[in-house]
Write a protein that holds these residues in place. Structure first.
Motif, mmCIF file in Angstrom:
data_model
loop_
_atom_site.group_PDB
_atom_site.id
_atom_site.type_symbol
_atom_site.label_atom_id
_atom_site.label_comp_id
_atom_site.label_asym_id
_atom_site.label_seq_id
_atom_site.Cartn_x
_atom_site.Cartn_y
_atom_site.Cartn_z
ATOM 1 N N LEU A 76 0.833 -1.208 0.000
ATOM 2 C CA LEU A 76 0.000 0.000 0.000
ATOM 3 C C LEU A 76 0.865 1.254 0.000
ATOM 4 O O LEU A 76 0.604 2.209 -0.749
ATOM 5 C CB LEU A 76 -0.925 -0.020 1.222
ATOM 6 C CG LEU A 76 -2.121 0.932 1.216
ATOM 7 C CD1 LEU A 76 -3.124 0.496 0.166
ATOM 8 C CD2 LEU A 76 -2.779 0.955 2.579
ATOM 9 N N LEU A 80 0.097 3.748 -3.055
ATOM 10 C CA LEU A 80 -0.903 4.779 -2.785
ATOM 11 C C LEU A 80 -0.347 6.210 -2.711
ATOM 12 O O LEU A 80 -0.979 7.136 -3.232
ATOM 13 C CB LEU A 80 -1.660 4.434 -1.501
ATOM 14 C CG LEU A 80 -2.999 5.157 -1.275
ATOM 15 C CD1 LEU A 80 -3.954 4.912 -2.426
ATOM 16 C CD2 LEU A 80 -3.623 4.686 0.037
ATOM 17 N N CYS A 105 -2.392 6.389 3.891
ATOM 18 C CA CYS A 105 -1.602 5.199 4.203
ATOM 19 C C CYS A 105 -1.338 5.087 5.705
ATOM 20 O O CYS A 105 -1.417 3.997 6.287
ATOM 21 C CB CYS A 105 -0.284 5.230 3.444
ATOM 22 S SG CYS A 105 -0.409 4.852 1.690
#
Length: 250
Positions: A76, A80, A105
């Motif tokens: 992630l 992201l 995040c």
């Protein structure tokens, strides 16, 4: 296979009524899931760590169980921050790290670790059969509870059947390769495993009927009312009220 190392402790959390632990773990999950203020998320993480310490969980075992979500969080963090639209925080050529992406995040990471540790401390500290009986006493559907208890009871049996079939394949000098014969052999393995599991389920059902099964499983564990249950509920309520205040009261 399923391990229950956390359920073998004797801390004060292990002695709390399982119904309270399941209820408060569920409420805690809902409150943390809808929270975005970092002050509330850090308080939630602190509460989770306090519960883990109170349950005397093995630190290395907790870290091992956090590996899978941490791998997800690393992926992630790798995607992201530069793919989420927002104000530029850093820029490396065409790659722009956004402030909103980093913030999101961080929020997801805090929520994930908080919930995982909290559920280890509250839910993983009870055996699966205790969890099944707790869900039944919380008025969940009987069929769901039966599925949980029977699956847990016979998962080890199915695993033994699988190991027996694998040993039979090795005795016959089976060497897995990327060819049609290997694919067909594994398909036969899965099919035979389903056949044996179905036959085992039929025999178990007949045995339960012969023993007068009336649709209810009886638990031999008893959790009488204790003062620690009320103290735990009061402290947890205060912490949740603090989380709600930090998140919604400005």
């Amino acid at each position: 296979m399923i391990t229950e190392s956390f359920a073998e402790g004797n801390s004060w959390i292990h002695g709390i009524d399982p119904r309270l632990r399941v209820i408060w773990a569920s409420v805690f999950a809902v409150v943390v899931a809808v929270s975005y203020a970092f002050s509330a998320l850090f308080i939630a993480l602190s509460l989770s760590l306090i519960m883990a310490l109170s349950a005397r969980l093995d630190f290395q075992a907790v870290v091992r169980r956090l590996r899978a979500p941490v791998i997800f969080l690393i992926l992630l963090w790798a995607v992201l921050p530069w793919s989420y639209e927002g104000d530029a925080l850093r820029a490396w050529g065409p790659v722009i790290i956004t402030r909103q992406g980093v913030t999101l995040c961080a929020q997801i990471s805090l929520k994930t670790v908080s919930l995982m540790v909290a559920f280890m401390a509250l839910v993983a500290t009870m055996t699966v059969d205790t969890l099944g009986h707790t869900l039944n006493r919380l008025r969940l559907p009987d069929k769901m509870v039966h599925m949980i208890l029977i699956t847990y009871r016979y998962l080890f049996v199915i695993e033994q059947e699988y190991q027996r079939l694998v040993r039979a394949m090795k005795i016959r000098n089976f060497q897995p390769k990327t060819n049609l014969h290997s694919y067909r052999t594994y398909a036969y393995l899965v099919g035979m495993l389903f056949v044996r599991a179905s036959e085992r389920a039929r025999r178990v059902h007949c045995a339960m009927i012969c023993r007068g099964f009336n649709g209810r499983f009886v638990s031999l564990r008893v959790f009488p009312p204790q003062s620690r249950n009320y103290i735990f509920s009061l402290v947890f309520t205060l912490f949740l009220a603090l989380l709600v205040t930090l998140e919604w009261v400005k």
